[in-house]
Design an enzyme around this catalytic site. Structure first.
Site, PDB file in Angstrom:
ATOM      1  N   GLY A 180       0.780  -1.238   0.000  1.00  0.00           N
ATOM      2  CA  GLY A 180       0.000   0.000   0.000  1.00  0.00           C
ATOM      3  C   GLY A 180       0.802   1.274   0.000  1.00  0.00           C
TER       4      GLY A 180
ATOM      5  N   THR B 170       3.132   4.623   0.963  1.00  0.00           N
ATOM      6  CA  THR B 170       2.907   5.744   1.881  1.00  0.00           C
ATOM      7  C   THR B 170       1.424   6.000   2.080  1.00  0.00           C
ATOM      8  OG1 THR B 170       4.996   6.820   1.309  1.00  0.00           O
ATOM      9  CG2 THR B 170       3.258   8.229   2.190  1.00  0.00           C
TER      10      THR B 170
ATOM     11  N   HIS C 145     -33.456  15.863  -5.047  1.00  0.00           N
ATOM     12  CA  HIS C 145     -33.664  16.851  -3.976  1.00  0.00           C
ATOM     13  C   HIS C 145     -34.115  16.133  -2.714  1.00  0.00           C
ATOM     14  CE1 HIS C 145     -34.916  20.552  -1.979  1.00  0.00           C
ATOM     15  NE2 HIS C 145     -36.051  19.922  -1.654  1.00  0.00           N
TER      16      HIS C 145
END
Length: 463
Positions: free
Chosen positions: A39, A41, A442
């Site tokens: 993985g 840094t 919305h």
């Protein structure tokens, strides 16, 4: 010795993605990594652990400032720092183990150790030398120190982002050198935890590459959250004892020298490519200002050797490295690799978040481009007001004549997610009107993006 089609050196976001894509394309692949976990840094001491602490401290902020307003009453939570760090470590573990699973799933060999390239077509790991038709350098970057200053980093009192993620205790006073992404994110974490945070920046603005209007608003919001800023100041020395530090700086405006004491000093003045030990000079691989030079297909000047991510030119962003990793794999497999460097978003994961893509107003003015601005405040967004997250705005920049989107800048809730609507639009050459004509659910934060797009035309509805 084993022979591979591709060996990737480095398992950060660029490296592990490149390895997985190579394997998916039928290439026998290995990945070199010297850490105990995959993985790079990002997953171990960067993006992932910092986001865990940002999330945890944001929940603390909500409990202290907004819960009572919503009828959630009770004693404010106390901070168990050791448990918070344990949560962070668990988050790292889940992610790094996930990459290890993906390597096994895709039959990628993990060559454990630090790699070097003794000659084209060969990678040395420990005492073993492995053959590879193609090599991808994905070794990432490391923290840079303060230019021209006397600073000794011990990762206890004077720290980089790595040390800032694992302090023994929460400091009473934190001085951050550098008002960029890392400094402001970690400064936010410790300010929420009760630390007094002072940010010292050489330039006269924070986040200097950001759209200036967003930068000014961002600074005002962070100041309300308790961060203080000393701008236009050049740090000359950081002196540390076992438990304290003293920072000396000069203000460029009047050249006066000042000192400030701190429990911890975070050096966040940027990053530099990490290519130590690869043997680039002996190979004759061309570099420029520490970065490996590549062509448009991520090839170095040495046949069969490619480079991606933080160790080459361009923004030092995990997702940029991922895109390059996939693209380089496609090229090696005889396909067409593609990265649109004009549509790479950047995000600061504070609260509110800040996100941008494309050009800024300052850049457009400099090139003499005729443009228009569509802007909408989150104060006009119902969901944002309900969530006590109405600070900030969405700003869309479009070509004055064609309406084609040239850039977008968002400061507000979920900005890091909202920006991708604009990214997709720009990838397809969309006009602001295309966003404005698209139905948005919305109530959502994304309606603010549509309103900003409407503002590029006849005007927003809720403003």
């Amino acid at each position: 010795m084993a022979n591979y089609d591709v060996i990737v050196i480095g398992s950060g976001p660029g490296g592990y993605v490149a390895a997985i894509r190579c394997a998916q394309l039928g290439l026998k692949t290995a990945c070199v990594e010297g850490r105990e976990t995959l993985g790079g840094t990002c997953l171990n001491v960067g993006c992932i652990p910092s986001k865990a602490l940002l999330h945890a401290t944001h929940q603390l902020h909500e409990a202290e400032h907004n819960f009572a307003k919503m009828g959630l009453k009770g004693k404010s939570p106390s901070v168990d720092w050791k448990q918070m760090l344990s949560y962070k470590e668990d988050t790292i573990g889940q992610n790094t183990k996930g990459i290890e699973f993906l390597f096994k799933k895709n039959k990628i060999d993990w060559l454990k150790g630090w790699g070097s390239i003794p000659e084209a077509g060969k990678v040395k790991v420990g005492d073993e030398v492995h053959g590879a038709k193609s090599i991808i350098i994905a070794t990432g970057s490391e923290a840079a120190s303060v230019p021209g200053a006397e600073v000794e980093i011990d990762e206890k009192v004077v720290v980089t982002s790595t040390g800032a993620l694992e302090l023994n205790k929460i400091p009473k006073k934190l001085v951050v050198i550098g008002a960029g992404v890392i400094g402001l994110e970690m400064g936010s974490v410790y300010a929420r935890l009760g630390a007094e945070v002072q940010v010292i920046e050489y330039l006269d603005t924070i986040t200097p590459t950001m759209d200036a209007e967003v930068s000014r608003q961002f600074q005002k919001i962070l100041q309300k959250q308790g961060l203080s800023f000393t701008l236009g100041a050049a740090v000359s020395k950081v002196e540390a004892t076992k438990t304290k530090a003293k920072v000396t700086y000069k203000t460029r405006k009047d050249d006066s020298e000042e000192t400030v004491d701190a429990d911890v000093v975070l050096v966040a003045t940027g990053r530099r490519p990490y290519t130590d030990g690869l043997g680039l000079d002996a190979l004759g691989i061309e570099t420029e200002r520490g970065m490996i030079k590549t062509d448009s297909q991520w090839r170095t000047n040495v046949d069969g050797i490619y480079a991606i991510g933080d160790c080459i030119a361009g923004p030092m962003l995990a997702h940029k490295a991922e895109d390059e990793g996939m693209a380089a794999a496609e090229v090696i497999a005889g396909k067409h690799g593609h990265v649109n460097y004009g549509v790479i978003p950047s995000v600061i994961y504070t609260a509110p978040e800040v996100a941008s893509v494309g050009q800024t107003e300052e850049e457009l003015k400099k090139e003499g481009r005729a443009y228009k601005v569509g802007k909408f405040s989150f104060m006009g967004n119902g969901r944002a007001k309900a969530n006590f997250a109405a600070d900030g705005f969405v700003k869309i920049l479009a070509d004055k004549d064609t309406d084609r989107i040239l850039g977008a800048h968002i400061i507000g809730p979920m900005a890091g997610d909202l920006i991708h609507e604009i990214c997709v639009g720009m990838e397809f050459g969309a006009a602001a009107e295309d966003i404005a004509l698209t139905c948005h659910a919305h109530p959502t934060f994304s309606e603010a993006v549509r309103e900003a797009a409407l503002a590029c035309g006849d005007g927003p509805i809720h403003s």
